[in-house]
Every structure is written in structure tokens, then in C-alpha cells.
Design a protein around this motif. Structure first.
Motif, PDB file in Angstrom:
ATOM      1  N   CYS A 199     -11.152   5.997  -1.022  1.00  0.00           N
ATOM      2  CA  CYS A 199     -10.092   5.607  -0.109  1.00  0.00           C
ATOM      3  C   CYS A 199      -9.183   6.588  -0.057  1.00  0.00           C
ATOM      4  O   CYS A 199      -9.646   7.960  -0.505  1.00  0.00           O
ATOM      5  CB  CYS A 199      -8.574   5.582  -0.889  1.00  0.00           C
ATOM      6  SG  CYS A 199      -7.553   5.086  -0.681  1.00  0.00           S
ATOM      7  N   GLN A 237      -0.293   8.130  -6.858  1.00  0.00           N
ATOM      8  CA  GLN A 237      -0.437   6.749  -6.705  1.00  0.00           C
ATOM      9  C   GLN A 237      -2.631   6.544  -7.718  1.00  0.00           C
ATOM     10  O   GLN A 237      -3.041   6.184  -8.451  1.00  0.00           O
ATOM     11  CB  GLN A 237       0.220   5.711  -7.436  1.00  0.00           C
ATOM     12  CG  GLN A 237       1.599   5.783  -7.764  1.00  0.00           C
ATOM     13  CD  GLN A 237       1.830   4.242  -6.805  1.00  0.00           C
ATOM     14  OE1 GLN A 237       2.731   4.474  -5.239  1.00  0.00           O
ATOM     15  NE2 GLN A 237       2.925   3.551  -6.930  1.00  0.00           N
ATOM     16  N   ALA A 238      -2.445   8.303  -6.827  1.00  0.00           N
ATOM     17  CA  ALA A 238      -4.199   8.121  -7.329  1.00  0.00           C
ATOM     18  C   ALA A 238      -4.913   8.379  -8.578  1.00  0.00           C
ATOM     19  O   ALA A 238      -3.925   9.065  -9.412  1.00  0.00           O
ATOM     20  CB  ALA A 238      -4.870   9.515  -6.345  1.00  0.00           C
ATOM     21  N   MET A 239      -6.262   7.174  -8.824  1.00  0.00           N
ATOM     22  CA  MET A 239      -6.482   7.341 -10.490  1.00  0.00           C
ATOM     23  C   MET A 239      -8.248   7.782  -9.840  1.00  0.00           C
ATOM     24  O   MET A 239      -8.462   7.964  -8.647  1.00  0.00           O
ATOM     25  CB  MET A 239      -6.846   6.068 -10.473  1.00  0.00           C
ATOM     26  CG  MET A 239      -5.453   4.893 -10.631  1.00  0.00           C
ATOM     27  SD  MET A 239      -5.673   3.601 -11.027  1.00  0.00           S
ATOM     28  CE  MET A 239      -5.215   3.337  -8.958  1.00  0.00           C
ATOM     29  N   CYS A 291      -2.270  10.554  -1.976  1.00  0.00           N
ATOM     30  CA  CYS A 291      -1.525   9.917  -2.982  1.00  0.00           C
ATOM     31  C   CYS A 291      -0.916   9.955  -4.096  1.00  0.00           C
ATOM     32  O   CYS A 291      -2.049  10.114  -5.342  1.00  0.00           O
ATOM     33  CB  CYS A 291      -2.378   8.691  -2.782  1.00  0.00           C
ATOM     34  SG  CYS A 291      -1.852   6.719  -3.851  1.00  0.00           S
ATOM     35  N   HIS A 333       0.415  -1.365  -0.205  1.00  0.00           N
ATOM     36  CA  HIS A 333       0.123   0.038  -0.070  1.00  0.00           C
ATOM     37  C   HIS A 333       0.917   1.280   0.162  1.00  0.00           C
ATOM     38  O   HIS A 333       1.868   1.421   0.715  1.00  0.00           O
ATOM     39  CB  HIS A 333      -0.839   0.427   1.451  1.00  0.00           C
ATOM     40  CG  HIS A 333      -1.916   0.496   0.977  1.00  0.00           C
ATOM     41  ND1 HIS A 333      -1.745   2.401   1.650  1.00  0.00           N
ATOM     42  CD2 HIS A 333      -3.396   1.344   0.752  1.00  0.00           C
ATOM     43  CE1 HIS A 333      -3.380   2.878   1.337  1.00  0.00           C
ATOM     44  NE2 HIS A 333      -4.319   1.995   0.781  1.00  0.00           N
ATOM     45  N   PRO A 334       0.857   2.341  -0.620  1.00  0.00           N
ATOM     46  CA  PRO A 334       1.417   3.149  -1.003  1.00  0.00           C
ATOM     47  C   PRO A 334       1.698   3.802   0.581  1.00  0.00           C
ATOM     48  O   PRO A 334       2.869   4.564   1.187  1.00  0.00           O
ATOM     49  CB  PRO A 334       0.551   4.609  -1.746  1.00  0.00           C
ATOM     50  CG  PRO A 334      -0.209   3.903  -2.929  1.00  0.00           C
ATOM     51  CD  PRO A 334      -0.893   2.337  -1.631  1.00  0.00           C
ATOM     52  N   CYS A 385      -5.913  -1.761  -2.156  1.00  0.00           N
ATOM     53  CA  CYS A 385      -5.711  -0.617  -2.772  1.00  0.00           C
ATOM     54  C   CYS A 385      -6.157  -0.829  -4.006  1.00  0.00           C
ATOM     55  O   CYS A 385      -6.315  -1.443  -4.661  1.00  0.00           O
ATOM     56  CB  CYS A 385      -4.083  -0.624  -2.217  1.00  0.00           C
ATOM     57  SG  CYS A 385      -3.327   0.511  -3.743  1.00  0.00           S
ATOM     58  N   TRP A 386      -6.912  -0.075  -4.907  1.00  0.00           N
ATOM     59  CA  TRP A 386      -6.758   0.106  -6.512  1.00  0.00           C
ATOM     60  C   TRP A 386      -5.493  -0.461  -7.223  1.00  0.00           C
ATOM     61  O   TRP A 386      -6.000  -0.518  -8.881  1.00  0.00           O
ATOM     62  CB  TRP A 386      -7.591   1.047  -7.159  1.00  0.00           C
ATOM     63  CG  TRP A 386      -8.719   1.271  -6.160  1.00  0.00           C
ATOM     64  CD1 TRP A 386      -9.734   1.885  -6.188  1.00  0.00           C
ATOM     65  CD2 TRP A 386      -9.725   0.046  -6.335  1.00  0.00           C
ATOM     66  NE1 TRP A 386     -11.407   2.102  -5.506  1.00  0.00           N
ATOM     67  CE2 TRP A 386     -11.459   0.890  -5.777  1.00  0.00           C
ATOM     68  CE3 TRP A 386     -10.160  -1.051  -6.827  1.00  0.00           C
ATOM     69  CZ2 TRP A 386     -12.754  -0.357  -5.460  1.00  0.00           C
ATOM     70  CZ3 TRP A 386     -11.624  -1.460  -7.084  1.00  0.00           C
ATOM     71  CH2 TRP A 386     -12.676  -1.362  -6.298  1.00  0.00           C
ATOM     72  N   LEU A 387      -4.356  -0.116  -6.969  1.00  0.00           N
ATOM     73  CA  LEU A 387      -3.450  -0.510  -7.953  1.00  0.00           C
ATOM     74  C   LEU A 387      -2.984  -1.844  -7.231  1.00  0.00           C
ATOM     75  O   LEU A 387      -2.799  -2.044  -9.192  1.00  0.00           O
ATOM     76  CB  LEU A 387      -1.972  -0.103  -6.832  1.00  0.00           C
ATOM     77  CG  LEU A 387      -1.614   1.254  -6.940  1.00  0.00           C
ATOM     78  CD1 LEU A 387      -0.440   1.512  -5.683  1.00  0.00           C
ATOM     79  CD2 LEU A 387      -1.459   2.166  -7.985  1.00  0.00           C
ATOM     80  N   CYS A 436     -10.366   6.344  -7.730  1.00  0.00           N
ATOM     81  CA  CYS A 436      -9.732   5.973  -6.112  1.00  0.00           C
ATOM     82  C   CYS A 436     -10.734   6.935  -5.179  1.00  0.00           C
ATOM     83  O   CYS A 436     -11.082   7.067  -4.136  1.00  0.00           O
ATOM     84  CB  CYS A 436      -8.497   6.437  -5.894  1.00  0.00           C
ATOM     85  SG  CYS A 436      -7.061   5.701  -6.635  1.00  0.00           S
ATOM     86  N   PHE A 465      -7.052   7.764   1.545  1.00  0.00           N
ATOM     87  CA  PHE A 465      -5.658   8.469   1.221  1.00  0.00           C
ATOM     88  C   PHE A 465      -5.404   8.622   0.152  1.00  0.00           C
ATOM     89  O   PHE A 465      -4.499   9.436  -0.476  1.00  0.00           O
ATOM     90  CB  PHE A 465      -4.842   7.384   1.109  1.00  0.00           C
ATOM     91  CG  PHE A 465      -3.495   7.158   1.497  1.00  0.00           C
ATOM     92  CD1 PHE A 465      -2.697   8.022   2.515  1.00  0.00           C
ATOM     93  CD2 PHE A 465      -2.298   7.098   0.527  1.00  0.00           C
ATOM     94  CE1 PHE A 465      -1.225   8.382   2.517  1.00  0.00           C
ATOM     95  CE2 PHE A 465      -0.939   7.616   0.610  1.00  0.00           C
ATOM     96  CZ  PHE A 465      -0.692   7.856   1.272  1.00  0.00           C
ATOM     97  N   ARG A 466      -6.605   8.838  -0.853  1.00  0.00           N
ATOM     98  CA  ARG A 466      -6.079   9.451  -2.493  1.00  0.00           C
ATOM     99  C   ARG A 466      -5.774  11.041  -2.356  1.00  0.00           C
ATOM    100  O   ARG A 466      -4.897  10.974  -3.411  1.00  0.00           O
ATOM    101  CB  ARG A 466      -7.247   8.976  -2.640  1.00  0.00           C
ATOM    102  CG  ARG A 466      -8.822  10.788  -2.122  1.00  0.00           C
ATOM    103  CD  ARG A 466      -9.605  10.374  -2.724  1.00  0.00           C
ATOM    104  NE  ARG A 466     -11.454  11.045  -2.804  1.00  0.00           N
ATOM    105  CZ  ARG A 466     -11.894  11.076  -1.395  1.00  0.00           C
ATOM    106  NH1 ARG A 466     -11.531   9.855  -0.883  1.00  0.00           N
ATOM    107  NH2 ARG A 466     -12.400  11.470  -0.903  1.00  0.00           N
ATOM    108  N   PRO A 522     -10.844   0.388  -2.063  1.00  0.00           N
ATOM    109  CA  PRO A 522     -10.736  -0.738  -2.473  1.00  0.00           C
ATOM    110  C   PRO A 522     -11.134  -2.221  -1.936  1.00  0.00           C
ATOM    111  O   PRO A 522     -11.020  -1.736  -0.889  1.00  0.00           O
ATOM    112  CB  PRO A 522      -9.624  -0.895  -2.911  1.00  0.00           C
ATOM    113  CG  PRO A 522      -8.989  -0.015  -2.384  1.00  0.00           C
ATOM    114  CD  PRO A 522     -10.501   1.293  -1.891  1.00  0.00           C
TER     115      PRO A 522
HETATM  116 FE1  SF4 Z   1      -3.795   5.529  -3.844  1.00  0.00          FE
HETATM  117 FE2  SF4 Z   1      -6.036   4.662  -5.170  1.00  0.00          FE
HETATM  118 FE3  SF4 Z   1      -4.435   3.248  -3.548  1.00  0.00          FE
HETATM  119 FE4  SF4 Z   1      -5.380   4.628  -2.762  1.00  0.00          FE
HETATM  120  S1  SF4 Z   1      -6.886   2.730  -3.767  1.00  0.00           S
HETATM  121  S2  SF4 Z   1      -3.984   3.844  -1.792  1.00  0.00           S
HETATM  122  S3  SF4 Z   1      -5.935   6.274  -3.264  1.00  0.00           S
HETATM  123  S4  SF4 Z   1      -3.602   4.021  -5.445  1.00  0.00           S
END
Ligand code: SF4
Length: 333
Positions: free
Chosen positions: A294, A302-304, A300, A253-254, A325-327, A307, A296-297, A312
Motif C-alpha cells: 500500500c 493503522q498500517a500492518m 498510515c 480509507h485512512p 485497504c487491508w483494514l 500492508c 500510504f503505509r 489491497p
Molecule cells: Fe493503512 Fe494498510 Fe489500509 Fe494502506 S492498506 S491504508 S497502510 S491500513
């Protein structure tokens, strides 16, 4: 390890906690799940405001007046604590599940001797006489490394150093041989040398008694030293969990990677994957600001787009390693 050792002592399953005011509702904990076995240390990790201490208070049913447990269960040796009335919960607290806190001076009563405070749960839960409880208090002081316990048993908390007070708190917490000890940032207020001594003491007592220890900390150094397993929390949710080796060597997780990257002094093996976040920008959102998606977005890198849409689900990424995490595309429904 025997089959009995594998049976969870404490099972937290889908625990949710809400704060309600007249005009709004906030979910403080969302579907928090983990379990603990006898003799193991589970570290609950995250920054302040991530829900760690609130999880501990919800387990003990000591939630603030605004709070209400919305869903989920807490089982102690198979017994659902939700079925306990307040009198039954008082039998659990300090007896089956004990807690120690960051600042022992605020948890200890300044007008009673440390001996009286160790004796109190023994008299209350085990029905010991005054003389028996005092004798046991002296034994407990000795076992937590207080010198001259026969004399120190009559000391008041202000007559002791911070490290000694934390040893007294541990003696009180372990007096009734609890199944679970919750230690909420127990060494944060202590200097580094005393921190190491308190961790040594916790490990020694745990090995002797087989207590399951839930260590709440923001300090990944403490995690590397103490944990068997790790649960990382963010925004009132479990975002990653696994064995300490997986979490420290292969954080997914980021947020976990950021926590580890913030600690350059943490020992790593040459084969460990080095996290790429040098720091975690921003702050933990308040419970009233989390919204959907999420939590944390906003921090983060790497947020999309997705998110912001939904949180997730926890996805298995190793034998006993899960991440939300959606990654991780396998998380897609
Ligand atoms: Fe980052 Fe998205 Fe993963 Fe949350 S779900 S930690 S915002 S990549």
C-alpha cells in the motif's frame, strides 16, 4: 433519470501508465478505473503527486515523453480511444473532451484575442466561417457571464481579471459542447468569492448542456459543493470511491479520513461519523519510491505487516462504495 442517462459517457478501465528511463521503470498509474455519466460531476481527489492530473492527461493521450500507457482502456461513448490515431485524437480533444486548467493565463495564448481563441475550436471542429465563429464566440462569452461581450470579444487575456480569464477558458472548453469537461483545479488560483462564482457557472453550464464534468481537486470543500461521486487517489491508484454522501459522511480509507479531517470547516450532519485522523503526516512518495504494498503505509497510523506486502484489492463496503485497504477483512483473498 432515463436508461440513456445511465449509460456511461466515459469509461476508464484498468488504466496503467509507466514512466521509463534507461535504468528504471515506475508505475505512475495502476489499474485506475471509473466511469462517468452525462450531467454528473465526478471528483478526482488527492494531494499533488497522487496521479489525478496524470489520469486526465492519460485520458486525453497527452502523456509526457517518458510515459507509456501499459494497460487498460479509455472509452468515449463506447469507442476505444486507444484505437484512435493522433489525427483522430485531435478531433476528440477540445471537441468531445475539453480541459480547463488551474491558471488560465498559462493556457490562454497572450497574442490572440479571447474571441479568436473561442472561435478556433469552432472553426476547426465544426467548420464555422470566421463570421459565424465570431458570432458564436460572443454568445459563449455572454453565456459564461462576461459583461459587454460584443466589446470584450476583442480583448486580449491580459486585459481581463483572473476570474474573467477562467470564464473565457470555460467558454473555449464548452464551445463545441463536449461530452466530457475535465477541470483540473480550476479555482485554485482564484480568491474565494470568484471560486464560488466559477463553481456556480460550471454547475449552470453543466445543467444546460448535460456535460459530464471530471473535477480534479485536492480541496474537499470543492468536493462537498460540486461532486455527485468521488474517486480518491493515492500513489497512482484508486483507494476509495463512492457517492459524495458516503465518502464525506462515512469515509473508510485512512487517507480519505485524513483529507476530511484536515478540513475542520467542512459542514457535517450530526449523524456523520467523524474521522479520527487530525492530519496526515508525511508526504506523498514520488513515483520512483512507491515499491510494493500500500503506497500510504508510511503515513498510515493503522498500517500492518501485510500492508507492505501487497496492494489491497478494491472491496465493496456499501451499495456503490468501494475501498482498497487491508483494514477491511472482506478484502482478504
Ligand atoms: Fe493503512 Fe494498510 Fe489500509 Fe494502506 S492498506 S491504508 S497502510 S491500513
Amino acid at each position: 433519470m432515463t436508461a440513456a442517462d445511465q449509460t456511461p459517457v466515459l469509461e476508464v478501465d484498468g488504466l496503467s501508465l509507466e514512466f521509463r528511463t534507461r535504468s528504471r521503470v515506475a508505475e505512475v498509474l495502476s489499474a485506475v478505473s471509473f466511469d462517468m455519466r452525462a450531467g454528473e460531476t465526478l471528483c478526482l481527489v488527492g494531494e499533488s503527486g497522487c496521479g489525478k492530473s496524470m489520469t486526465a492527461l492519460a485520458i486525453m493521450r497527452l502523456i509526457p515523453p517518458l510515459g507509456r500507457i501499459g494497460a487498460g482502456s479509455v472509452r468515449l461513448r463506447g469507442a476505444d480511444l486507444a484505437a484512435h490515431d493522433e489525427a483522430a485524437m485531435r478531433e476528440v480533444r477540445g471537441n468531445k473532451i475539453s480541459m480547463i486548467f488551474q491558471e488560465p493565463m498559462t493556457a490562454l495564448n497572450p497574442v490572440y484575442t479571447v474571441g479568436d481563441q473561442i472561435a478556433e475550436p469552432l472553426r476547426l471542429h465544426q467548420g464555422l466561417s470566421k463570421a459565424q465563429a465570431r458570432e458564436r464566440a460572443i454568445e459563449m462569452l455572454k453565456s459564461v457571464g462576461i459583461p459587454l461581450p460584443e466589446r470584450r470579444v476583442d480583448d486580449y487575456p491580459h486585459q481581463m481579471s483572473g476570474g474573467m480569464r477562467q470564464r473565457v477558458m470555460i467558454a473555449i472548453a464548452l464551445a463545441c459542447d463536449p461530452d466530457v469537461l475535465i477541470a483540473d483545479e480550476p479555482t485554485t488560483a482564484l480568491d474565494v468569492t470568484v471560486q464560488a462564482q466559477i463553481f456556480d457557472l460550471l454547475r449552470e453550464q453543466q445543467a444546460r448542456r448535460g456535460t459530464a464534468v471530471l473535477l480534479i481537486t485536492h480541496d474537499m470543500g470543492a468536493v462537498s459543493e460540486m461532486a455527485d461521486r468521488v474517486v480518491v487517489m493515492y500513489g497512482g491508484r484508486v483507494v476509495e470511491q463512492g457517492g459524495v454522501r458516503e465518502i464525506l459522511a462515512e469515509p473508510r480509507h485512512p487517507y480519505t479520513r485524513g483529507l476530511i479531517a484536515c478540513l475542520p470547516e467542512l459542514d457535517r450532519q450530526p449523524t456523520d461519523i467523524r474521522p479520527d485522523l487530525p492530519e496526515i503526516p508525511g508526504v506523498v512518495p514520488s513515483v520512483w519510491e512507491r515499491g510494493a504494498g500500500c503506497p500510504f503505509r508510511d503515513r498510515c497510523s493503522q498500517a500492518m505487516a501485510r500492508c507492505a506486502e501487497a496492494f489491497p484489492p478494491l472491496t465493496q463496503v456499501g451499495a456503490a462504495h468501494e475501498v482498497a485497504c487491508w483494514l477491511y477483512p472482506e478484502a482478504a483473498p
